[in-house]
Design a protein around this motif. Structure first.
Motif, PDB file in Angstrom:
ATOM      1  N   LEU A   1       0.795  -1.229   0.000  1.00 52.97           N
ATOM      2  CA  LEU A   1       0.000   0.000   0.000  1.00 52.97           C
ATOM      3  C   LEU A   1       0.831   1.285   0.000  1.00 52.97           C
ATOM      4  O   LEU A   1       0.432   2.251  -0.655  1.00 52.97           O
ATOM      5  CB  LEU A   1      -0.979  -0.020   1.182  1.00 52.97           C
ATOM      6  CG  LEU A   1      -2.029  -1.139   1.149  1.00 52.97           C
ATOM      7  CD1 LEU A   1      -3.060  -0.920   2.239  1.00 52.97           C
ATOM      8  CD2 LEU A   1      -2.704  -1.236  -0.212  1.00 52.97           C
ATOM      9  N   PRO A   2       1.965   1.358   0.703  1.00 54.03           N
ATOM     10  CA  PRO A   2       2.764   2.588   0.608  1.00 54.03           C
ATOM     11  C   PRO A   2       3.187   2.914  -0.818  1.00 54.03           C
ATOM     12  O   PRO A   2       3.170   4.085  -1.230  1.00 54.03           O
ATOM     13  CB  PRO A   2       3.970   2.293   1.509  1.00 54.03           C
ATOM     14  CG  PRO A   2       3.455   1.327   2.519  1.00 54.03           C
ATOM     15  CD  PRO A   2       2.507   0.450   1.740  1.00 54.03           C
ATOM     16  N   LYS A   3       3.557   1.901  -1.583  1.00 56.27           N
ATOM     17  CA  LYS A   3       3.943   2.123  -2.981  1.00 56.27           C
ATOM     18  C   LYS A   3       2.744   2.579  -3.805  1.00 56.27           C
ATOM     19  O   LYS A   3       2.860   3.473  -4.660  1.00 56.27           O
ATOM     20  CB  LYS A   3       4.524   0.834  -3.568  1.00 56.27           C
ATOM     21  CG  LYS A   3       5.184   1.014  -4.926  1.00 56.27           C
ATOM     22  CD  LYS A   3       6.424   1.889  -4.816  1.00 56.27           C
ATOM     23  CE  LYS A   3       7.134   2.024  -6.148  1.00 56.27           C
ATOM     24  NZ  LYS A   3       8.316   2.911  -6.055  1.00 56.27           N
ATOM     25  N   ALA A   4       1.592   1.980  -3.552  1.00 54.56           N
ATOM     26  CA  ALA A   4       0.375   2.387  -4.257  1.00 54.56           C
ATOM     27  C   ALA A   4       0.003   3.817  -3.888  1.00 54.56           C
ATOM     28  O   ALA A   4      -0.445   4.594  -4.745  1.00 54.56           O
ATOM     29  CB  ALA A   4      -0.770   1.431  -3.915  1.00 54.56           C
ATOM     30  N   PHE A   5       0.204   4.173  -2.628  1.00 54.33           N
ATOM     31  CA  PHE A   5      -0.062   5.548  -2.183  1.00 54.33           C
ATOM     32  C   PHE A   5       0.784   6.538  -2.986  1.00 54.33           C
ATOM     33  O   PHE A   5       0.281   7.550  -3.481  1.00 54.33           O
ATOM     34  CB  PHE A   5       0.260   5.674  -0.688  1.00 54.33           C
ATOM     35  CG  PHE A   5       0.419   7.091  -0.223  1.00 54.33           C
ATOM     36  CD1 PHE A   5      -0.688   7.895   0.022  1.00 54.33           C
ATOM     37  CD2 PHE A   5       1.688   7.635  -0.027  1.00 54.33           C
ATOM     38  CE1 PHE A   5      -0.533   9.214   0.440  1.00 54.33           C
ATOM     39  CE2 PHE A   5       1.855   8.935   0.388  1.00 54.33           C
ATOM     40  CZ  PHE A   5       0.738   9.733   0.624  1.00 54.33           C
ATOM     41  N   GLU A   6       2.061   6.249  -3.124  1.00 58.24           N
ATOM     42  CA  GLU A   6       2.954   7.115  -3.892  1.00 58.24           C
ATOM     43  C   GLU A   6       2.492   7.217  -5.345  1.00 58.24           C
ATOM     44  O   GLU A   6       2.500   8.302  -5.938  1.00 58.24           O
ATOM     45  CB  GLU A   6       4.380   6.571  -3.822  1.00 58.24           C
ATOM     46  CG  GLU A   6       5.404   7.430  -4.532  1.00 58.24           C
ATOM     47  CD  GLU A   6       6.819   6.891  -4.407  1.00 58.24           C
ATOM     48  OE1 GLU A   6       7.692   7.347  -5.161  1.00 58.24           O
ATOM     49  OE2 GLU A   6       7.048   6.007  -3.541  1.00 58.24           O
ATOM     50  N   GLN A   7       2.086   6.105  -5.909  1.00 58.44           N
ATOM     51  CA  GLN A   7       1.639   6.075  -7.304  1.00 58.44           C
ATOM     52  C   GLN A   7       0.416   6.964  -7.519  1.00 58.44           C
ATOM     53  O   GLN A   7       0.386   7.790  -8.447  1.00 58.44           O
ATOM     54  CB  GLN A   7       1.298   4.632  -7.701  1.00 58.44           C
ATOM     55  CG  GLN A   7       0.635   4.489  -9.057  1.00 58.44           C
ATOM     56  CD  GLN A   7       0.062   3.095  -9.284  1.00 58.44           C
ATOM     57  OE1 GLN A   7       0.383   2.158  -8.547  1.00 58.44           O
ATOM     58  NE2 GLN A   7      -0.790   2.958 -10.279  1.00 58.44           N
ATOM     59  N   TYR A   8      -0.599   6.816  -6.673  1.00 58.44           N
ATOM     60  CA  TYR A   8      -1.833   7.569  -6.871  1.00 58.44           C
ATOM     61  C   TYR A   8      -1.679   9.035  -6.472  1.00 58.44           C
ATOM     62  O   TYR A   8      -2.327   9.911  -7.069  1.00 58.44           O
ATOM     63  CB  TYR A   8      -2.979   6.914  -6.100  1.00 58.44           C
ATOM     64  CG  TYR A   8      -3.431   5.616  -6.719  1.00 58.44           C
ATOM     65  CD1 TYR A   8      -4.028   5.599  -7.980  1.00 58.44           C
ATOM     66  CD2 TYR A   8      -3.240   4.395  -6.069  1.00 58.44           C
ATOM     67  CE1 TYR A   8      -4.433   4.405  -8.568  1.00 58.44           C
ATOM     68  CE2 TYR A   8      -3.642   3.200  -6.649  1.00 58.44           C
ATOM     69  CZ  TYR A   8      -4.234   3.220  -7.900  1.00 58.44           C
ATOM     70  OH  TYR A   8      -4.626   2.037  -8.488  1.00 58.44           O
ATOM     71  N   LEU A   9      -0.838   9.320  -5.482  1.00 59.46           N
ATOM     72  CA  LEU A   9      -0.591  10.716  -5.139  1.00 59.46           C
ATOM     73  C   LEU A   9       0.106  11.429  -6.296  1.00 59.46           C
ATOM     74  O   LEU A   9      -0.187  12.584  -6.603  1.00 59.46           O
ATOM     75  CB  LEU A   9       0.254  10.829  -3.866  1.00 59.46           C
ATOM     76  CG  LEU A   9       0.535  12.267  -3.388  1.00 59.46           C
ATOM     77  CD1 LEU A   9      -0.774  13.003  -3.101  1.00 59.46           C
ATOM     78  CD2 LEU A   9       1.425  12.260  -2.151  1.00 59.46           C
ATOM     79  N   ASN A  10       0.991  10.718  -6.951  1.00 66.24           N
ATOM     80  CA  ASN A  10       1.674  11.289  -8.114  1.00 66.24           C
ATOM     81  C   ASN A  10       0.684  11.610  -9.230  1.00 66.24           C
ATOM     82  O   ASN A  10       0.797  12.649  -9.899  1.00 66.24           O
ATOM     83  CB  ASN A  10       2.735  10.316  -8.625  1.00 66.24           C
ATOM     84  CG  ASN A  10       3.541  10.896  -9.768  1.00 66.24           C
ATOM     85  OD1 ASN A  10       4.114  11.979  -9.656  1.00 66.24           O
ATOM     86  ND2 ASN A  10       3.594  10.177 -10.888  1.00 66.24           N
ATOM     87  N   LEU A  11      -0.303  10.758  -9.413  1.00 61.73           N
ATOM     88  CA  LEU A  11      -1.320  10.997 -10.434  1.00 61.73           C
ATOM     89  C   LEU A  11      -2.207  12.188 -10.082  1.00 61.73           C
ATOM     90  O   LEU A  11      -2.624  12.951 -10.959  1.00 61.73           O
ATOM     91  CB  LEU A  11      -2.184   9.746 -10.618  1.00 61.73           C
ATOM     92  CG  LEU A  11      -1.505   8.535 -11.256  1.00 61.73           C
ATOM     93  CD1 LEU A  11      -2.441   7.328 -11.221  1.00 61.73           C
ATOM     94  CD2 LEU A  11      -1.103   8.842 -12.694  1.00 61.73           C
ATOM     95  N   GLU A  12      -2.480  12.350  -8.799  1.00 60.49           N
ATOM     96  CA  GLU A  12      -3.382  13.417  -8.366  1.00 60.49           C
ATOM     97  C   GLU A  12      -2.674  14.755  -8.174  1.00 60.49           C
ATOM     98  O   GLU A  12      -3.247  15.801  -8.468  1.00 60.49           O
ATOM     99  CB  GLU A  12      -4.086  13.007  -7.057  1.00 60.49           C
ATOM    100  CG  GLU A  12      -5.067  11.869  -7.202  1.00 60.49           C
ATOM    101  CD  GLU A  12      -6.237  12.224  -8.110  1.00 60.49           C
ATOM    102  OE1 GLU A  12      -6.730  13.370  -8.013  1.00 60.49           O
ATOM    103  OE2 GLU A  12      -6.646  11.362  -8.913  1.00 60.49           O
TER     104      GLU A  12
END
Length: 266
Positions: free
Chosen positions: A146-157
């Protein structure tokens, strides 16, 4: 919105632990009369037997802990739940004075939050137990990602916000334990937490990622004004409570935006 879609965390969770169709704050007696029960045996007498068995098991665990003097009336109830869970899982320490393990602190945080949602002690224990087991078993492989997914989606937003976190070296120090292992227990108030746990119980722990992302987006101005990892982390561990409902609503929107209409997406 249909009646089924309006059922909150407690009703959904009763399904997961074997009691389908219970409405918020309705008694277990009403639950046993519900015609939509799908997991328990078809006869109401059997439902009563299951309920009785679970209450007896709760009482047996409590009595055993009292006999070995692991709990007393002076102990906070959440600690009693922890010792019960340890006893059941064969992990009861030799002495109650032994220091708590990290997973014990996670259990206590979840138990404290659940205690605010469920009045009956036996029901509360069974729900805590099942929730924790779901995190340990179903989401065992998903939670570390989940931390990696958090970074991914924050980057998109908001890539600029992510860059700020990286510049401050804050990314590795964010409260991932609070967000993803405790599932925001101790971070969000009960009303907001129920909506998040509803999604987790229903089959998707990824909602936790979008709640974390939305927290950053909601408090972007504040976070961007902080220039040290420690101050950013401290703020995120103690966010203002008055924005919680809006944060969860927007997080659910983000969840649907990026994942479609996930039903059982881990």
């Amino acid at each position: 919105m249909t009646e089924d879609s309006q059922r909150n965390f407690r009703s959904v969770y009763y399904e997961k632990v074997g009691f389908r169709g219970v409405e918020e704050k309705k008694s277990l007696e009403i639950l046993l009369k519900d015609d939509r029960l799908g997991i328990l045996p078809p006869h109401h007498e059997s439902h009563i037997q299951v309920m009785t068995y679970r209450r007896e098991q709760y009482s047996d665990l409590l009595h055993a802990l009292q006999v070995v003097r692991f709990v007393s009336d002076a102990r906070p109830q959440v600690e009693v739940y922890l010792r019960m869970y340890q006893l059941e899982s064969g992990k009861l320490p030799r002495s109650p004075s032994f220091p708590l393990e990290p997973e014990d602190r996670v259990f206590l945080a979840i138990a404290k939050a659940m205690e605010e949602m469920v009045e009956d002690s036996a029901d509360c224990y069974w729900m805590i137990r099942s929730f924790v087991n779901q995190l340990k078993k179903k989401y065992r492989d998903s939670l570390p990602q989940l931390p990696k997914a958090f970074e991914q989606y924050l980057n998109l937003e908001d890539s600029r916000l992510l860059s700020h976190l990286k510049t401050c070296s804050a990314l590795p120090l964010l409260p991932y334990d609070l967000w993803f292992r405790r599932c925001f227990a101790g971070c969000l108030p009960e009303s907001s937490l129920q909506r998040v746990w509803d999604k987790v119980v229903s089959g998707s722990c990824k909602i936790l990622v979008f709640v974390a992302v939305e927290i950053l987006l909601t408090f972007k101005i504040k976070v961007m004004a902080l220039n040290s990892a420690e101050k950013i982390t401290e703020f995120l561990e103690n966010i203002p409570q008055d924005s919680s409902d809006a944060i969860v609503s927007k997080a659910i929107d983000l969840w649907h935006k990026h994942c479609g209409t996930p039903v059982h997406s881990a």
